[in-house]
Scaffold this motif. Structure first.
Motif, mmCIF file in Angstrom:
data_model
loop_
_atom_site.group_PDB
_atom_site.id
_atom_site.type_symbol
_atom_site.label_atom_id
_atom_site.label_comp_id
_atom_site.label_asym_id
_atom_site.label_seq_id
_atom_site.Cartn_x
_atom_site.Cartn_y
_atom_site.Cartn_z
ATOM 1 N N ARG A 140 0.856 -1.195 0.000
ATOM 2 C CA ARG A 140 0.000 0.000 0.000
ATOM 3 C C ARG A 140 0.884 1.235 0.000
ATOM 4 N N CYS A 141 1.876 1.232 0.872
ATOM 5 C CA CYS A 141 2.877 2.304 0.856
ATOM 6 C C CYS A 141 4.218 1.700 1.261
ATOM 7 N N GLY A 142 4.968 1.215 0.271
ATOM 8 C CA GLY A 142 6.305 0.681 0.528
ATOM 9 C C GLY A 142 7.231 1.826 0.889
ATOM 10 N N GLU A 143 8.155 1.567 1.796
ATOM 11 C CA GLU A 143 9.073 2.616 2.263
ATOM 12 C C GLU A 143 10.307 1.987 2.891
ATOM 13 N N SER A 144 11.308 2.826 3.148
ATOM 14 C CA SER A 144 12.476 2.463 3.938
ATOM 15 C C SER A 144 13.197 1.204 3.435
ATOM 16 N N PRO A 145 13.573 1.162 2.155
ATOM 17 C CA PRO A 145 14.366 0.011 1.703
ATOM 18 C C PRO A 145 15.761 0.047 2.340
ATOM 19 N N VAL A 146 16.201 -1.114 2.809
ATOM 20 C CA VAL A 146 17.530 -1.232 3.449
ATOM 21 C C VAL A 146 18.135 -2.558 3.004
ATOM 22 N N TRP A 147 19.358 -2.518 2.499
ATOM 23 C CA TRP A 147 20.000 -3.753 2.075
ATOM 24 C C TRP A 147 20.679 -4.435 3.251
ATOM 25 N N GLU A 148 20.401 -5.728 3.430
ATOM 26 C CA GLU A 148 21.078 -6.510 4.464
ATOM 27 C C GLU A 148 22.022 -7.488 3.768
ATOM 28 N N GLU A 149 23.297 -7.130 3.801
ATOM 29 C CA GLU A 149 24.312 -7.902 3.094
ATOM 30 C C GLU A 149 24.368 -9.349 3.591
ATOM 31 N N ALA A 150 24.278 -9.523 4.905
ATOM 32 C CA ALA A 150 24.437 -10.847 5.508
ATOM 33 C C ALA A 150 23.425 -11.851 4.972
ATOM 34 N N SER A 151 22.250 -11.403 4.602
ATOM 35 C CA SER A 151 21.223 -12.328 4.118
ATOM 36 C C SER A 151 20.888 -12.096 2.647
ATOM 37 N N ASN A 152 21.677 -11.254 1.972
ATOM 38 C CA ASN A 152 21.383 -10.924 0.566
ATOM 39 C C ASN A 152 19.932 -10.501 0.387
ATOM 40 N N SER A 153 19.433 -9.748 1.344
ATOM 41 C CA SER A 153 18.011 -9.417 1.346
ATOM 42 C C SER A 153 17.764 -7.920 1.348
ATOM 43 N N LEU A 154 16.586 -7.572 0.891
ATOM 44 C CA LEU A 154 16.114 -6.195 1.003
ATOM 45 C C LEU A 154 15.036 -6.146 2.069
ATOM 46 N N LEU A 155 15.276 -5.303 3.067
ATOM 47 C CA LEU A 155 14.251 -5.034 4.072
ATOM 48 C C LEU A 155 13.455 -3.829 3.608
ATOM 49 N N PHE A 156 12.198 -3.784 3.905
ATOM 50 C CA PHE A 156 11.397 -2.582 3.660
ATOM 51 C C PHE A 156 10.135 -2.683 4.508
ATOM 52 N N VAL A 157 9.385 -1.596 4.549
ATOM 53 C CA VAL A 157 8.132 -1.620 5.315
ATOM 54 C C VAL A 157 6.966 -1.299 4.385
ATOM 55 N N ASP A 158 5.780 -1.696 4.801
ATOM 56 C CA ASP A 158 4.541 -1.216 4.181
ATOM 57 C C ASP A 158 3.829 -0.483 5.318
ATOM 58 N N ILE A 159 3.864 0.845 5.263
ATOM 59 C CA ILE A 159 3.462 1.649 6.431
ATOM 60 C C ILE A 159 2.028 1.350 6.896
ATOM 61 N N PRO A 160 1.012 1.576 6.045
ATOM 62 C CA PRO A 160 -0.362 1.394 6.555
ATOM 63 C C PRO A 160 -0.725 -0.071 6.783
ATOM 64 N N ALA A 161 -0.031 -0.988 6.087
ATOM 65 C CA ALA A 161 -0.303 -2.413 6.296
ATOM 66 C C ALA A 161 0.376 -2.924 7.570
ATOM 67 N N LYS A 162 1.178 -2.048 8.217
ATOM 68 C CA LYS A 162 1.842 -2.386 9.491
ATOM 69 C C LYS A 162 2.769 -3.585 9.354
ATOM 70 N N LYS A 163 3.459 -3.641 8.211
ATOM 71 C CA LYS A 163 4.308 -4.805 7.944
ATOM 72 C C LYS A 163 5.761 -4.423 7.731
ATOM 73 N N VAL A 164 6.652 -5.220 8.312
ATOM 74 C CA VAL A 164 8.068 -5.169 7.966
ATOM 75 C C VAL A 164 8.319 -6.398 7.093
ATOM 76 N N CYS A 165 8.946 -6.186 5.931
ATOM 77 C CA CYS A 165 9.128 -7.276 4.976
ATOM 78 C C CYS A 165 10.613 -7.501 4.714
ATOM 79 N N ARG A 166 10.951 -8.731 4.367
ATOM 80 C CA ARG A 166 12.331 -9.063 4.004
ATOM 81 C C ARG A 166 12.295 -9.938 2.766
#
Ligand code: GCO
Ligand code: ZN
Length: 299
Positions: free
Chosen positions: A15-41
């Motif tokens: 709904r509103c993706g935000e705050s992309p952050v690269w996590e080298e250790a897991s080769n992953s992209l972290l981000f949030v979906d603000i109104p969905a109240k979700k932290v995603c990896r």
């Protein structure tokens, strides 16, 4: 000369993706979906997405030196344990402002977690003005407030020599700079380094590249722009097939790829048909410039 390519790597479900952050250790992209109240990896190798749902809008996430993550949830700075999905509150701000929530946040080169607040929106960019403030959470968990009267606290990053703090209050349509004292975390001498042009719309998230240039995601502008904060000139524009581009970070091998988040909230049915990838995660390759690793919270 490299050729720039834009690819949707994760289809539009934010709904509103935000705050992309690269996590080298897991080769992953972290981000949030603000109104969905979700932290995603998102695992860039396995391509799967894991997510943790929290109990209030979550506006930013960052790495934590001691393991797990930190996140801004509602008006709280929190620690997030990914394994058991538990959240621990580290500090609360804006206790007198019931309609406020945190917005964008990022960790400084000394491990302090900076994040600002805003009044909750009734529609994108429609909100009670001047309600926000900028804060940072120090490694010892105490909070410092820098200034208030903020409309939509948004993108932030630090110069490569750590002497300048860059900051965006979206409704000022300006990218600002402050002198930065890394020792104390104090900021001073605010000035504008770039004013957005009309078609660039609203400045949102931001990151710095390995040449010290700034990349700003333009909400409603469907693009990221590269700025030279020393000359105040725009150096490059990369357009995306979605209008509501919200933030960007570098990641991937050697931080040579850029990841961009976007939103689909605020789009009408026709717009969603025209931009089916709205709310997805985009990868930009061939920029010919790298980013730098994100700093982890030190507390
Ligand atoms: O993602 C953010 O920073 C805000 O929380 C969003 O709501 C929008 O970006 C904002 O409306 C644009 O100005
Ligand atoms: Zn934002």
């Amino acid at each position: 000369m490299s050729s720039v390519q834009v690819e949707c790597v994760l289809p539009g479900n934010c709904r509103c993706g935000e705050s992309p952050v690269w996590e080298e250790a897991s080769n992953s992209l972290l981000f949030v979906d603000i109104p969905a109240k979700k932290v995603c990896r998102w695992d860039s190798l396995g391509k799967g997405v894991q997510q943790v749902t929290v109990d209030a809008p979550v506006s930013s996430v960052a790495l934590r030196q001691s393991g797990g993550y930190v996140a801004t949830i509602g008006t709280k700075f929190c620690a997030l344990n990914w394994e058991d999905q538990s959240v621990a509150v580290l500090a609360t701000v804006d206790k007198d402002k019931k309609n406020n929530r945190f917005n964008d946040g990022k960790v400084d080169p000394a491990g302090r977690y900076f994040a600002g607040t805003m009044a909750e929106e009734t529609a994108p960019a429609v909100l009670e003005r001047h309600q926000g403030a900028l804060y940072s959470l120090f490694p010892d968990h105490h909070v410092e407030k820098y200034f208030d009267q903020v409309d939509i606290s948004n993108g932030l990053d630090w110069s490569l020599d750590h002497k300048i703090f860059y900051y965006i209050d979206s409704l000022s349509y300006s990218v600002d700079a402050f002198d930065y004292d890394l020792q104390t975390g104090k900021i001073s001498n605010r000035r504008s380094v770039y004013k957005l042009e009309k078609e660039e719309q609203i400045p949102d998230g931001m990151c710095i590249d390995a040449e010290g240039k700034l990349w700003v995601a333009c909400y409603n502008g469907g693009r990221v722009i590269r700025l030279d904060p020393e000359t105040g000139k725009r150096l490059q524009t990369v357009k995306l097939p979605v209008d509501k581009t919200t933030s960007c970070c570098f990641g991937g091998k050697d931080y040579s790829e850029m990841y961009v988040t976007c939103a689909r909230d605020g789009m009408d049915p026709k717009g969603l048909l025209q931009q089916p990838q709205a709310g997805g995660i985009f990868k930009i390759t061939g920029l010919g410039v790298k980013g730098i690793p994100p700093y982890p919270y030190a507390g």
